[in-house]
Design an enzyme around this catalytic site. Structure first.
Site, PDB file in Angstrom:
ATOM      1  N   ASN A 120     -48.360  -9.475  -1.184  1.00 38.04           N
ATOM      2  CA  ASN A 120     -49.367  -9.036  -2.153  1.00 38.04           C
ATOM      3  C   ASN A 120     -49.682 -10.210  -3.085  1.00 38.04           C
ATOM      4  O   ASN A 120     -48.820 -10.652  -3.837  1.00 38.04           O
ATOM      5  CB  ASN A 120     -48.816  -7.839  -2.937  1.00 38.04           C
ATOM      6  CG  ASN A 120     -49.812  -7.285  -3.945  1.00 38.04           C
ATOM      7  OD1 ASN A 120     -50.910  -7.809  -4.105  1.00 38.04           O
ATOM      8  ND2 ASN A 120     -49.417  -6.224  -4.631  1.00 38.04           N
ATOM      9  N   HIS A 166     -56.910  -3.858  -0.161  1.00 37.60           N
ATOM     10  CA  HIS A 166     -55.871  -4.559  -0.914  1.00 37.60           C
ATOM     11  C   HIS A 166     -54.572  -4.480  -0.108  1.00 37.60           C
ATOM     12  O   HIS A 166     -54.312  -3.487   0.576  1.00 37.60           O
ATOM     13  CB  HIS A 166     -55.696  -3.898  -2.280  1.00 37.60           C
ATOM     14  CG  HIS A 166     -54.677  -4.585  -3.116  1.00 37.60           C
ATOM     15  ND1 HIS A 166     -54.698  -5.947  -3.320  1.00 37.60           N
ATOM     16  CD2 HIS A 166     -53.582  -4.124  -3.768  1.00 37.60           C
ATOM     17  CE1 HIS A 166     -53.675  -6.279  -4.065  1.00 37.60           C
ATOM     18  NE2 HIS A 166     -52.976  -5.202  -4.355  1.00 37.60           N
ATOM     19  N   CYS A 202     -55.095  -6.089  -9.713  1.00 40.98           N
ATOM     20  CA  CYS A 202     -55.508  -6.417  -8.332  1.00 40.98           C
ATOM     21  C   CYS A 202     -57.005  -6.258  -8.055  1.00 40.98           C
ATOM     22  O   CYS A 202     -57.556  -7.010  -7.268  1.00 40.98           O
ATOM     23  CB  CYS A 202     -54.690  -5.614  -7.346  1.00 40.98           C
ATOM     24  SG  CYS A 202     -52.931  -5.768  -7.654  1.00 40.98           S
TER      25      CYS A 202
HETATM   26  O1  UT7 Z   1     -50.811  -4.360  -6.115  1.00 42.16           O
HETATM   27  C1  UT7 Z   1     -50.536  -3.107  -6.667  1.00 42.16           C
HETATM   28  C2  UT7 Z   1     -49.149  -3.091  -7.146  1.00 42.16           C
HETATM   29  N1  UT7 Z   1     -48.111  -2.747  -6.297  1.00 42.16           N
HETATM   30  C3  UT7 Z   1     -48.095  -1.745  -5.389  1.00 42.16           C
HETATM   31  O2  UT7 Z   1     -49.075  -1.142  -5.038  1.00 42.16           O
HETATM   32  C4  UT7 Z   1     -46.758  -1.376  -4.844  1.00 42.16           C
HETATM   33  C5  UT7 Z   1     -46.665   0.116  -4.630  1.00 42.16           C
HETATM   34  N2  UT7 Z   1     -45.326   0.569  -4.299  1.00 42.16           N
HETATM   35  C6  UT7 Z   1     -44.697   0.255  -3.161  1.00 42.16           C
HETATM   36  O3  UT7 Z   1     -45.209  -0.497  -2.352  1.00 42.16           O
HETATM   37  C7  UT7 Z   1     -43.367   0.899  -2.878  1.00 42.16           C
HETATM   38  O4  UT7 Z   1     -43.147   1.935  -3.791  1.00 42.16           O
HETATM   39  C8  UT7 Z   1     -42.181  -0.108  -2.908  1.00 42.16           C
HETATM   40  C9  UT7 Z   1     -42.250  -1.045  -1.719  1.00 42.16           C
HETATM   41  C10 UT7 Z   1     -42.218  -0.916  -4.200  1.00 42.16           C
HETATM   42  C11 UT7 Z   1     -40.871   0.641  -2.834  1.00 42.16           C
HETATM   43  O5  UT7 Z   1     -40.839   1.453  -1.684  1.00 42.16           O
HETATM   44  P1  UT7 Z   1     -40.364   2.984  -1.778  1.00 42.16           P
HETATM   45  O6  UT7 Z   1     -40.362   3.509  -0.417  1.00 42.16           O
HETATM   46  O7  UT7 Z   1     -41.255   3.638  -2.809  1.00 42.16           O
HETATM   47  O8  UT7 Z   1     -38.898   2.813  -2.268  1.00 42.16           O
HETATM   48  P2  UT7 Z   1     -38.231   3.357  -3.603  1.00 42.16           P
HETATM   49  O9  UT7 Z   1     -38.753   2.631  -4.780  1.00 42.16           O
HETATM   50  O10 UT7 Z   1     -38.327   4.857  -3.610  1.00 42.16           O
HETATM   51  O11 UT7 Z   1     -36.740   2.958  -3.364  1.00 42.16           O
HETATM   52  C12 UT7 Z   1     -36.005   3.452  -2.286  1.00 42.16           C
HETATM   53  C13 UT7 Z   1     -34.669   2.757  -2.262  1.00 42.16           C
HETATM   54  C14 UT7 Z   1     -33.993   2.686  -3.625  1.00 42.16           C
HETATM   55  O12 UT7 Z   1     -32.612   2.830  -3.433  1.00 42.16           O
HETATM   56  P3  UT7 Z   1     -31.884   4.227  -3.784  1.00 42.16           P
HETATM   57  O13 UT7 Z   1     -32.159   4.470  -5.228  1.00 42.16           O
HETATM   58  O14 UT7 Z   1     -32.549   5.246  -2.890  1.00 42.16           O
HETATM   59  O15 UT7 Z   1     -30.471   3.949  -3.449  1.00 42.16           O
HETATM   60  C15 UT7 Z   1     -34.283   1.286  -4.071  1.00 42.16           C
HETATM   61  O16 UT7 Z   1     -33.302   0.781  -4.958  1.00 42.16           O
HETATM   62  O17 UT7 Z   1     -34.863   1.399  -1.832  1.00 42.16           O
HETATM   63  C16 UT7 Z   1     -34.219   0.523  -2.766  1.00 42.16           C
HETATM   64  N3  UT7 Z   1     -34.915  -0.741  -2.794  1.00 42.16           N
HETATM   65  C17 UT7 Z   1     -34.595  -1.767  -1.990  1.00 42.16           C
HETATM   66  N4  UT7 Z   1     -33.632  -1.894  -1.048  1.00 42.16           N
HETATM   67  C18 UT7 Z   1     -33.567  -3.060  -0.408  1.00 42.16           C
HETATM   68  C19 UT7 Z   1     -35.953  -1.104  -3.564  1.00 42.16           C
HETATM   69  N5  UT7 Z   1     -36.308  -2.362  -3.289  1.00 42.16           N
HETATM   70  C20 UT7 Z   1     -35.465  -2.797  -2.314  1.00 42.16           C
HETATM   71  C21 UT7 Z   1     -35.335  -4.002  -1.619  1.00 42.16           C
HETATM   72  N6  UT7 Z   1     -34.382  -4.092  -0.661  1.00 42.16           N
HETATM   73  N7  UT7 Z   1     -36.133  -5.057  -1.840  1.00 42.16           N
END
Ligand code: UT7
Length: 325
Positions: free
Chosen positions: A282, A252, A112
């Site tokens: 993004n 970003h 990025c």
């Molecule tokens: O450009 C640079 C690259 N990218 C980034 O900077 C992204 C950085 N990370 C993030 O933005 C966040 O970590 C995410 C948006 C990717 C995820 O958010 P989070 O609050 O960190 O969620 P998590 O990964 O801890 O997941 C929480 C829950 C999980 O379910 P369980 O295990 O608690 O039952 C995931 O499976 O949310 C679930 N989950 C979703 N649920 C519905 C993950 N993606 C989704 C989804 N829809 N799309």
């Protein structure tokens, strides 16, 4: 002598993929995506369009706005992690499409922060006189490299291209300071595993979807906040400015919660922060130039404004630049 952004341009594919569309593709919801990321919709390139095509569309707009013709350019840098090919560089395809040649054209592939890495490199080429007018682009066709079965990643990204045209100037416009860096020990946390020399393409790599984005989201989140804040702070220090001196903050756009946590640490109010994640999601390397072009169109950036641009991504890598617009 200073460095000036003469003009900008952006291209976004017409096709809009909403969170509601994604509800029909994977186990997700508009509510989850909106509240956890701030994304409402993203753009998806038509099948016939590659990254260089989007850069060329955006470049033509920037050239027109700047009252320039392609022959006025003598350097092209394209920041992308989704090039048309491994080689030649996407920048060379853009050069061909613009009908110009015989000057340096190359890509920057880091993640990025590539657009700001490109800005720092372009600054060197302009200040030393190697180039007189550089077309710097950030562009991505992420829809080709996400795993559309993986809800953890497919909801996060979009396609698009942004272009800026830079030249030496004798007025107050300038790049005042920058900060950039990388920590390769954490590269495995955000990676497209297959397709290169480490894991060449095989039927197995394709079946296992190893040519797609693989990310440990929470780890990336934590490091993003930490490094964006630290890098912005270092750039401010290098410019001998404080957060209060910043007129416009262009971060970003990976997650609205990353932006909120970063501005709190850096001390920048939301009113000064440009937000495009809701409509474009993004678009890794394209995010900063897309946001700049959108903000200029909205009258949110004016000549003389002190603008802080701040990014984080794969590598891990980060970069910040402070410019007087
Ligand atoms: O450009 C640079 C690259 N990218 C980034 O900077 C992204 C950085 N990370 C993030 O933005 C966040 O970590 C995410 C948006 C990717 C995820 O958010 P989070 O609050 O960190 O969620 P998590 O990964 O801890 O997941 C929480 C829950 C999980 O379910 P369980 O295990 O608690 O039952 C995931 O499976 O949310 C679930 N989950 C979703 N649920 C519905 C993950 N993606 C989704 C989804 N829809 N799309």
């Amino acid at each position: 002598m200073g460095i000036k952004f003469i003009s900008t341009g952006r291209y976004l594919p017409d096709k809009i993929l909403t969170n509601f569309d994604l509800e029909k593709m994977v186990d997700t919801s508009d509510e989850w995506i909106r509240t956890r990321t701030g994304i409402i919709e993203r753009r998806i390139a038509e099948e016939s369009i590659a990254t260089s095509d989007m850069v060329t569309f955006a470049a033509k707009k920037a050239l027109k706005k700047g009252g320039l013709s392609p022959e006025d350019i003598d350097g092209i840098i394209v920041a992308t992690v989704t090039p048309d090919n491994f080689y030649p560089a996407t920048a060379c395809w853009v050069q061909k499409q613009l009908g110009i040649k015989e000057f340096p054209a190359f890509d920057i592939s880091i993640g990025c922060p590539g657009f700001l890495y490109g800005l720092i490199v372009a600054q060197g080429l302009l200040r030393t006189g190697e180039c007189k007018r550089i077309l710097l682009a950030g562009a991505e066709t992420m829809s080709r490299v996400v795993n559309w079965d993986d809800r953890n990643t497919c909801v996060l990204f979009g396609d698009g291209a942004g272009v800026v045209i830079l030249e030496n100037s004798n007025d107050d416009s300038d790049i005042l300071a920058s900060n950039w860096g990388a920590d390769g020990s954490l590269g495995h946390l955000l990676i497209q595993p297959a397709g290169g020399t480490r894991m060449p393409p095989t039927h197995e790599t394709i079946d296992k979807k190893l040519h797609s984005v693989s990310m440990q989201g929470f780890e990336v989140f934590k490091h993003a906040v930490r490094w964006m804040a630290k890098s912005a702070g270092q750039a401010l220090k290098n410019a001998k400015l404080t957060a209060q001196d910043i007129d416009v903050y262009v971060p970003h756009q990976a997650n609205m919660r990353i932006i909120e946590a970063t501005i709190e640490r850096v001390g920048i109010p939301m009113e000064k922060t440009i937000i495009t994640i809701d409509k474009y999601a993004n678009v890794p390397d394209a995010t900063i130039p897309l946001s700049l072009d959108w903000a200029l169109e909205q009258g949110k950036i004016k000549r003389g404004d002190i603008v802080l641009m701040n990014t984080f991504g794969g590598g891990f890598s980060w970069a910040s630049c402070i410019v007087r617009w």
